[in-house]
Design an enzyme around this catalytic site. Structure first.
Site, short mmCIF file in Angstrom:
data_model
loop_
_atom_site.label_atom_id
_atom_site.label_comp_id
_atom_site.label_asym_id
_atom_site.label_seq_id
_atom_site.Cartn_x
_atom_site.Cartn_y
_atom_site.Cartn_z
N LYS A 68 87.10 73.47 19.41
CA LYS A 68 85.95 72.86 18.71
C LYS A 68 84.93 73.95 18.37
O LYS A 68 84.36 73.96 17.27
CB LYS A 68 85.32 71.76 19.58
CG LYS A 68 86.18 70.49 19.62
CD LYS A 68 85.75 69.50 20.69
CE LYS A 68 86.76 68.37 20.82
NZ LYS A 68 86.48 67.42 21.90
N GLN A 112 82.74 66.46 27.11
CA GLN A 112 84.21 66.47 27.12
C GLN A 112 84.74 65.62 28.27
O GLN A 112 84.29 65.74 29.41
CB GLN A 112 84.71 67.92 27.23
CG GLN A 112 86.21 68.08 27.05
CD GLN A 112 86.71 67.72 25.65
OE1 GLN A 112 85.97 67.81 24.66
NE2 GLN A 112 87.95 67.30 25.55
N ASP A 135 80.81 62.09 18.85
CA ASP A 135 82.13 61.60 19.27
C ASP A 135 82.31 60.13 18.88
O ASP A 135 83.42 59.61 18.88
CB ASP A 135 82.26 61.69 20.80
CG ASP A 135 83.17 62.81 21.26
OD1 ASP A 135 84.03 63.24 20.45
OD2 ASP A 135 83.03 63.26 22.41
N1 GUN Z 1 88.91 64.32 25.73
C1 GUN Z 1 90.04 64.16 24.96
N2 GUN Z 1 89.68 63.92 23.67
C2 GUN Z 1 88.33 63.90 23.63
C3 GUN Z 1 87.41 63.70 22.58
O1 GUN Z 1 87.74 63.47 21.42
N3 GUN Z 1 86.08 63.77 22.95
C4 GUN Z 1 85.69 64.01 24.22
N4 GUN Z 1 84.38 64.04 24.46
N5 GUN Z 1 86.54 64.19 25.21
C5 GUN Z 1 87.85 64.14 24.92
#
Ligand code: GUN
Length: 308
Positions: A68, A112, A135
């Site tokens: 990211k 996350q 998100d």
């Molecule tokens: N863990 C796995 N996929 C994601 C996501 O898209 N966002 C977040 N915050 N955690 C994750």
């Protein structure tokens, strides 16, 4: 002797199957985002700034957050990663979330997942300012998605909707079967696909672990979205000719022939299913690249609506 017209042997034509190329589509969208960032900076505005909180040292989470941050740099966004040890308390983490809510230099942020067991992810998610929840996990954004109001869409469903749109796949009145009812993929996707919109307007069925005879349901589907994290679950006998198949699965499985000793495996038995499809997403290179791009799109949206 000529074969009478009525009994002329049929030559079976292979179906014109098309691969939905998420990698190329994501690259094209990243270029569009880069242009918008240039417009912002040329107008004297700060570029969009995404922050990510990561707790602990889970390898998968580390890799996601790193990709990211790389994606942010690629399109000209600023990014900040805040790292905390597994031992952080829920209250301390809430404090960090509130700090980011109040930080005018941050347009959007993510926490996350997964979090350590002593921290309730719902409490943390509910503490995020919905206007910075890129998100799309906060109940306010989930609710807005459900009733068709603008808000932040969660990244994987947003990426899939973008692929359907860009490949001009008709969803109106189609039987759409979603395999998996997770809060971040199956449920939001179901609400989006049943919305009176384009793409959307589909008749949606959600299958899950208690669904009986899933194959009987998928065989009647025009569009199948497999999102249950079961490698190779969808086999050729489960789909009808000409179906559209979207594979959200990304399970890492051992593969002695791969350099790394493992490879990503989707929920669809691609080699045998693909010849029956009109469209199909590969793994990797299908939905995956679109997920990060959707997060960038949300962050850009947050930055464009910033008040200060
Ligand atoms: N863990 C796995 N996929 C994601 C996501 O898209 N966002 C977040 N915050 N955690 C994750």
């Amino acid at each position: 002797m000529r074969t009478p017209r009525s009994v002329r042997p049929l030559t079976l034509q292979p179906l014109p199957m098309k691969i939905i190329d998420g990698k190329n589509t994501a690259t094209a969208i990243r270029a569009e985002i880069k242009d918008k960032v240039c417009e912002m900076t040329s107008a004297g505005l700060r570029p969009p700034h995404l922050a990510a909180i990561i707790v602990g040292h889970d390898g998968g989470s580390e890799a996601y957050v790193a990709s990211k941050a790389r994606a942010c740099a690629d399109v000209g966004f600023l990014s900040t990663v805040l790292r905390f040890e597994d031992s952080i308390t829920q209250d301390r983490l809430l404090e960090e979330v509130r700090k980011l809510n109040d930080d005018h230099n941050i347009d959007g942020f993510i926490v996350q997942l997964p979090l350590p067991r002593h921290i309730d992810p719902n409490v943390i998610i509910e503490a995020i300012d919905p206007a910075k929840d890129v998100d799309g996990f906060h109940p306010v954004n989930v609710g807005k998605t459900a009733i068709g109001l603008p808000g932040f869409l969660s990244a994987t469903p947003a990426g899939i909707m973008e692929l359907l749109k860009r490949y001009d796949i008709d969803t109106k009145g189609k039987n759409c079967v979603i395999l998996g009812r997770s809060n971040i993929v199956g449920k939001p996707l179901a609400t989006l696909l049943m919305q009176k919109s384009r793409p959307g307007n589909a008749t949606v069925t959600v299958c899950h672990s208690a669904t009986k005879d899933i194959a009987d349901i998928t065989r009647r589907a025009d569009i199948i979205i497999a999102a249950m994290g079961a490698p190779g679950f969808v086999t050729a006998d489960m789909i009808k000719d000409g179906a559209v198949v979207i594979d959200v699965g990304t399970t890492r499985i051992p593969d002695p022939t791969a350099k790394s000793g493992s490879r990503l495996c989707g929920d669809v038995d691609f080699d045998n299913v693909a010849p029956k499809c009109s469209y199909i997403t590969p793994v990797p290179g299908g939905v995956g690249p679109m997920t990060i791009v959707a997060l960038l799109q949300n962050t850009l949206k947050a930055a464009l609506s910033r008040k200060s």
